[in-house]
Design an enzyme around this catalytic site. Structure first.
Site, short mmCIF file in Angstrom:
data_model
loop_
_atom_site.label_atom_id
_atom_site.label_comp_id
_atom_site.label_asym_id
_atom_site.label_seq_id
_atom_site.Cartn_x
_atom_site.Cartn_y
_atom_site.Cartn_z
N THR A 25 52.44 -24.62 -16.15
CA THR A 25 52.76 -26.00 -15.81
C THR A 25 51.72 -26.94 -16.40
O THR A 25 50.57 -26.56 -16.61
CB THR A 25 52.76 -26.25 -14.29
OG1 THR A 25 51.42 -26.13 -13.79
CG2 THR A 25 53.68 -25.31 -13.56
N ASP A 26 52.13 -28.18 -16.67
CA ASP A 26 51.14 -29.22 -16.89
C ASP A 26 50.39 -29.39 -15.57
O ASP A 26 50.91 -29.05 -14.49
CB ASP A 26 51.80 -30.53 -17.32
CG ASP A 26 50.84 -31.43 -18.09
OD1 ASP A 26 49.61 -31.25 -17.96
OD2 ASP A 26 51.33 -32.31 -18.81
N TRP A 27 49.18 -29.89 -15.63
CA TRP A 27 48.32 -29.92 -14.44
C TRP A 27 48.94 -30.80 -13.35
O TRP A 27 49.16 -31.99 -13.55
CB TRP A 27 46.93 -30.43 -14.83
CG TRP A 27 45.97 -29.31 -15.13
CD1 TRP A 27 44.74 -29.11 -14.57
CD2 TRP A 27 46.14 -28.21 -16.06
NE1 TRP A 27 44.15 -27.96 -15.07
CE2 TRP A 27 44.99 -27.39 -15.98
CE3 TRP A 27 47.16 -27.83 -16.92
CZ2 TRP A 27 44.82 -26.23 -16.74
CZ3 TRP A 27 47.01 -26.67 -17.68
CH2 TRP A 27 45.85 -25.89 -17.59
#
Length: 807
Positions: free
Chosen positions: A228-230
């Site tokens: 995932t993106d953060w």
């Protein structure tokens, strides 16, 4: 499964624990089973391994690393071999800094010139972006560490990026927004991919079964890791079902429990978790093995020189009236512009690199052979007007034979998390240019920015050199081009329109509330401008040289196109030749031409070379929404060889037998798309293209705020507390800008204003739990004391549980 025996030895809780981070930058380890943590670091154009402890969130300063030119810059080189070289040096530095996964490159399309992160992306064209990305990936992964291509997918605006719903038709999705990722997977063989924050047609991308399973895992055969993106996880179990292995950063075990509970309840099969663990373990073990190799510190000077070489090949000469460049020996030069003293060399946000060395123009003149008679800043960097600085600059310019005028966009205008407000450069710089031109017409403008800008002032300059964001050695590279030590060979990887209103996405960017509609479909960038015959400032693929090239003798067969290229000038140089293909059939709406190949050729003065550009599986294909497959239309095709998308030098035709698929569209239902002037598409016609109704694009202001609503929406909150929060954020942003703290003000917009409520938990590494977010939501929705009591109760519970957790 590759690690069946190891996984069989794990408890359910141990398997679930691997699915989220240990802290902000590391994956979870397991000492009992010999599984080590991976370190993940930002790194599209240089490694940002933060010097602070990895459990510290935020954009902290990084360990010194080479700052290479950004992706938007290197794309202008059109040199995949050079991209691979950048990747190799990034990989070497990753080994030296013990980084397992380098979070880049970024391959999102430049749908609109105002996207605040365009400096991190390669191009408006998916073929060019994909080929450059694949080369970076091969270079990085040659050292055994992993690249992480991002952000999958249709992440083309920064405003509200964590909650916006992107509405795009299937054909545009495949042909424009996924092709670069497809090339990165199939040709680059990336070991990891980062999912984007946004929704795609109603579903968050990392939960989107069509994107993650049907296309990525199914059609492309990808068996690597999805990260995932953060803070980009919404529903952890739905993400896992879609094949998203690693959630970053840590949630302090909160989502691990959700996974365990889902398996125990039968909502999630344990086999799905096992497969995800298997893919993640492969990434951990292969990259950890690479980091075991003894590695000395990288050669700082050597890497700096490589960064300079990359910048030199990526600089674009856009104007050279009267052959003012290269500068003649002995000319007296005035240097004007704040960017000459303090170079503008990279963007802002998660990609910001702490450079090992940093060249500035005024420190490099002696070796360049250019005679500088002095320097004046001329303007205040962040837009404040100062007549005194203009007067001093004009006084210096009067004494010179020519002026080097360094202008562009500042660091806080192009930044992750927010989009630009206009395509203009600051007005105080234009006022300076107008004043200097009155006293000295021989102006050579050096432009520093990572994205397209309007240039109503271009007639006031005789020379224009675009350095984009050239990294830590960019300033020296520009001087070498100005002096003639280097013959410029860069060409634009994006179109420069005359004005922002000419862009095909002008009416639909950015999505302000719930969704953003991609009504233009496949018609972005040159695909739009060339199809509607709209005049542009500089076309896609344009760039000048100090020499000239002639094209001749084209021939074509089923394998590719061959022609001759002659250097007809007096300098050795490199030419970027571009293959475009246009389908002559009118049965399916298409852009007039599409880039299908390119090659960069070094050629000496007077020399002729025979060039062949091969066809590949993407040369004639289109995506058919009825067969749900790539098809080829039986038709005549125009084969074009050009020096840019509008400068076609050679042309021939060939007939191609297609796959004879059923036609995908009813022409009568899509008249504007077929008209050759696809602009201002109506909602009805867009819905006919989509095959469904478009969702309501505005917030429902009558409903209570929920997890995926943003803090900006607190302006409509039922509770006074919520509205107070909103006005506090707005005031803080206004005040910080007023006192000159623009970077901090931008951070508020990026990290607070557009943050969905779930992000308060997902981005804080377990400091705030989702039950605590429930309390916050109660407070902003009008039940302040009940919400506060709930928040404090859950806070105490979290502290107690953290004390009981094994350290």
């Amino acid at each position: 499964m590759k690690y069946y025996e190891l996984i069989a030895n794990m408890t359910l809780e141990e398997k679930a624990s691997l699915m989220s981070g240990k802290d902000f930058w590391q994956s979870q380890d397991n000492e009992r089973l010999g599984i080590k943590s991976m370190f993940l670091a930002d790194g599209p154009h240089g490694i940002r391994k933060q010097a602070a402890a990895s459990d510290k969130p935020g954009l902290n300063a990084g360990v010194p690393a080479t700052c290479y030119p950004t992706a938007a810059t290197v794309a202008n080189s059109w040199n995949a071999e050079l991209g691979q070289k950048v990747g190799e040096y990034l990989g070497e530095e990753a080994i030296a800094q013990k980084v397992n996964v380098l979070l880049g490159p970024g391959v999102n399309m430049k749908r609109n010139p105002l996207c605040g992160r365009n400096f991190e992306y390669f191009s408006e064209d998916p073929y060019l972006a994909g080929k450059m990305a694949a080369s970076y990936i091969r270079g990085i992964q040659s050292y055994g560490v992993s690249a992480c291509v991002k952000h999958l997918a249709v992440n083309n605006q920064e405003e509200r990026r964590m909650s916006i719903d992107t509405i795009v038709d299937e054909r545009a999705l495949r042909e424009i927004y996924l092709t670069a990722f497809e090339i990165a997977v199939k040709e680059g063989k990336t070991k990891s991919i980062m999912s984007s924050y946004n929704k795609l047609n109603g579903t968050y991308t990392n939960e989107n079964m069509h994107l993650m399973q049907d296309i990525l895992r199914g059609e492309w055969g990808y068996n690597g890791t999805v990260i995932t993106d953060w803070g980009g996880s919404n529903d952890r179990v739905a993400g896992l079902l879609a094949g998203n292995e690693l959630e970053m950063p840590s949630t302090a075990g909160e989502t691990d429990k959700e996974i365990v509970q889902a398996i125990k309840s039968g909502k999630l099969k344990e086999e799905v978790l096992d497969e995800s663990v298997d893919r993640l373990l492969d990434l951990i073990f292969t990259t950890t093995e690479a980091l075991r190799k003894p590695q000395l510190e990288f050669d700082v000077e050597k890497h700096h020189r490589v960064s300079q070489k990359v910048a030199e090949e990526s600089i674009v000469l856009l104007k050279n009236e009267g052959n003012l460049l290269p500068l003649k020996f002995g000319k007296k030069i005035a240097v004007i512009g704040d960017f000459a003293k303090d170079a503008r060399y990279q963007g802002a946000g998660s990609s910001i690199v702490n450079p090992t060395i940093l060249d500035h123009t005024m420190d490099c003149f002696e070796e360049s052979g250019i005679v500088s008679i002095g320097f004046e800043p001329g303007f205040e960097r962040y837009g404040k007007k100062d007549q005194n600085k203009i007067d001093k600059a004009c006084a210096l310019a009067e004494q010179a034979d020519a002026v080097l005028l360094y202008i562009g966009l500042d660091e806080v205008t192009e930044a992750e998390g927010l989009d630009r407000q206009s395509m203009r450069i600051p007005e105080n710089q234009i006022e300076l240019l107008n004043a200097v031109q009155k006293v000295n017409p021989n102006i050579i403008a050096i432009l520093s920015c990572g994205s397209a800008v309007e240039m109503p002032w271009i007639d006031k300059v005789k020379g224009l050199l675009h350095g984009y964001l050239g990294g830590q050695a960019g300033a020296r590279a520009i001087l070498r081009v100005l002096s003639g030590d280097v013959n410029p060979s860069g060409k634009l990887a994006e179109t420069y329109p005359l004005r922002y209103e000419d862009t095909p996405t002008y009416h639909h960017f950015p999505g302000k509330e719930v969704s953003v509609e991609y009504r233009e479909s496949i018609f972005i960038g040159y695909r739009y401008y060339d199809t509607v015959n709209k005049d542009v400032l500089f076309p896609f693929g344009f760039g000048l040289s100090y020499t000239t090239f002639a094209y001749s003798d084209i021939s074509v067969n089923e394998r590719g196109v061959t022609f001759k290229l002659t250097n007809t000038g007096n300098f050795a140089g490199m030419e970027i030749v571009q293959l475009y293909v246009g389908c002559q059939s009118q049965e399916i709406f298409r852009s007039k031409k599409e880039l299908k190949g390119f090659v960069k050729v070094f050629i000496n003065a007077g020399e002729t070379k025979t060039i062949t550009i091969p066809f590949d599986d993407k040369t004639f294909r289109y995506f058919n929404v009825k067969t749900n497959k790539w098809e080829i239309e039986t038709s005549g095709y125009t084969i074009m060889i050009g020096a840019s998308s509008t400068d076609i030098r050679l042309e021939t035709t060939m007939h191609v037998k297609g796959t004879e698929a059923v036609l995908p569209y009813d022409k009568a239902m899509l008249p504007t798309y077929y008209s050759g002037k696809p602009s201002n598409i109506s909602e009805d016609e867009f819905e006919n293209l989509l095959g469904r109704k478009v969702p309501v694009s505005t917030w429902d202001r009558t409903k209570p705020l929920g997890y995926n609503d943003t803090l900006a929406q607190c302006q409509y909150a039922k509770g006074v507390f919520g509205r107070l929060v909103y006005h506090s954020i707005v005031f803080a942003h206004w005040y910080l800008r007023k006192i000159g703290k623009r970077s901090t003000a931008n951070l508020i917009i990026m990290s607070v204003y557009h943050m969905p409520f779930r992000g308060i938990s997902r981005m804080t590494g377990g400091v705030v739990s989702m039950p605590m977010v429930d309390g916050i939501l109660k407070m902003v929705n009008g039940r302040f004391f009940k919400g506060l009591t709930h928040f404090l109760k859950e806070r105490r519970k979290l502290i107690r549980n953290n004390k009981l957790r094994p350290q």
